[in-house]
Design an enzyme around this catalytic site. Structure first.
Site, PDB file in Angstrom:
ATOM      1  N   HIS A   1     -58.265-113.731  26.661  1.00 10.78           N
ATOM      2  CA  HIS A   1     -56.827-113.772  26.983  1.00 10.78           C
ATOM      3  C   HIS A   1     -56.250-112.380  27.251  1.00 10.78           C
ATOM      4  CE1 HIS A   1     -56.255-118.037  26.392  1.00 10.78           C
ATOM      5  NE2 HIS A   1     -56.893-117.980  25.241  1.00 10.78           N
TER       6      HIS A   1
ATOM      7  N   HIS B   1     -62.722-115.088  18.274  1.00 13.37           N
ATOM      8  CA  HIS B   1     -62.410-116.111  19.292  1.00 13.37           C
ATOM      9  C   HIS B   1     -62.338-117.537  18.751  1.00 13.37           C
ATOM     10  CE1 HIS B   1     -62.134-118.243  23.122  1.00 13.37           C
ATOM     11  NE2 HIS B   1     -63.187-118.956  22.784  1.00 13.37           N
TER      12      HIS B   1
HETATM   13 FE   LIG Z   1     -58.430-115.687  20.044  1.00  9.81          FE
HETATM   14 FE   LIG Z   2     -60.396-115.864  22.748  1.00 12.89          FE
END
Ligand SMILES: [Fe+2]
Ligand SMILES: [Fe+2]
Length: 265
Positions: free
Chosen positions: A70, A179
């Protein structure tokens, strides 16, 4: 011995509050020499802004911010993506540059620290290049006098994160996963040298679905409709890992989980 604190994905405003409370608490009981935070979800759950980055560095005392898939979700990152204290996932298709995924910084005690960031390929969107090949390129760029070396492996699959840990065992001081926003309980030292954990877990609201408001997340999972898809607000926790590292050899000698509720009292 140098103490390096790595903090898992900070989720939106609730995560930023938890980070502030959590870091104050950590500083009461231990003195980290260097703090790394994963900031890819710090702005409303998606990306990072300049203001948030500046707050991390100037108000929270963070030394380095790693990112993830992101990284580019908020437009103003393009103005500061080359800042020396931000690390982009080197092998992501829109980065694809070992130099952008590697930063060499200095701890409060004057020790050089290399921080790296990579994406996994398994179950991750996009045509990202091979993380194994990319980390070798980043190590080629790291001067030999920099012994303390850490990697944030931003990946979905536990197997791929463990594979990278084994591939790098003996070569890096620490390899840790981010993540998934879900902590794993497998912290250990590989080959007597490399501190490892499959995932740090997130810093943010745990009454959620990986940080997102549970009603909106469940609606999306059931119907595909993406509405009010924003960070949840309740049950804030701080999650991170403290790595003790011998600065002469680069070997990790201790891995300690930090996990506690992080609400203002
Ligand atoms: Fe994340
Ligand atoms: Fe991520």
């Amino acid at each position: 011995m140098i103490k390096i604190l790595a903090v898992g994905d900070v989720i939106g405003r609730p995560g930023r509050q938890a980070l502030q409370v959590g870091l104050a608490k950590v500083r009461e009981s231990m003195t980290p020499d260097f703090i790394i935070v994963n900031g890819e979800n710090s702005a409303g759950g998606f990306g990072i802004t300049r203001k948030i980055f500046d707050d991390f560095i100037n108000s929270c005392g963070v030394d380095c911010v790693t990112m993830g898939n992101h990284w580019m979700d908020k437009r103003d990152i393009y103005e500061f993506r080359d800042h020396p204290q931000i690390v982009l996932p080197a092998n992501m298709s829109n980065v694809d540059d070992p130099a952008k995924g590697l930063r060499i910084l200095e701890s409060k005690s004057g020790v050089r620290v290399a921080v790296m960031n990579l994406l996994g390929k398994v179950f991750m969107k996009g045509e990202n290049s091979c993380p194994f090949a990319m980390v070798d390129k980043m190590l080629d760029l790291t001067p030999s006098y920099v012994k303390v070396r850490l990697l944030d492996v931003h990946a979905e699959a536990t197997s791929e994160k463990q594979g990278l840990g084994q591939y790098l065992a003996g070569r890096l001081s620490a390899v840790y996963g981010t993540h998934s926003h879900v902590p794993t309980a497998d912290e250990r030292i590989l080959k007597n040298h490399t501190g490892f954990v499959t995932d740090l877990g997130m810093t943010g609201p745990y009454d959620s679905v990986i940080g997102i408001d549970p009603d909106s997340a469940v609606r999306r999972l059931r119907t595909g409709e993406k509405r009010n898809f924003e960070p949840a607000k309740n049950d804030l926790w701080f999650y991170g890992m403290l790595f003790e590292i011998n600065e002469d050899s680069g070997a990790c000698t201790g891995v300690h989980r930090l996990r506690f509720p992080a609400k203002d009292s």
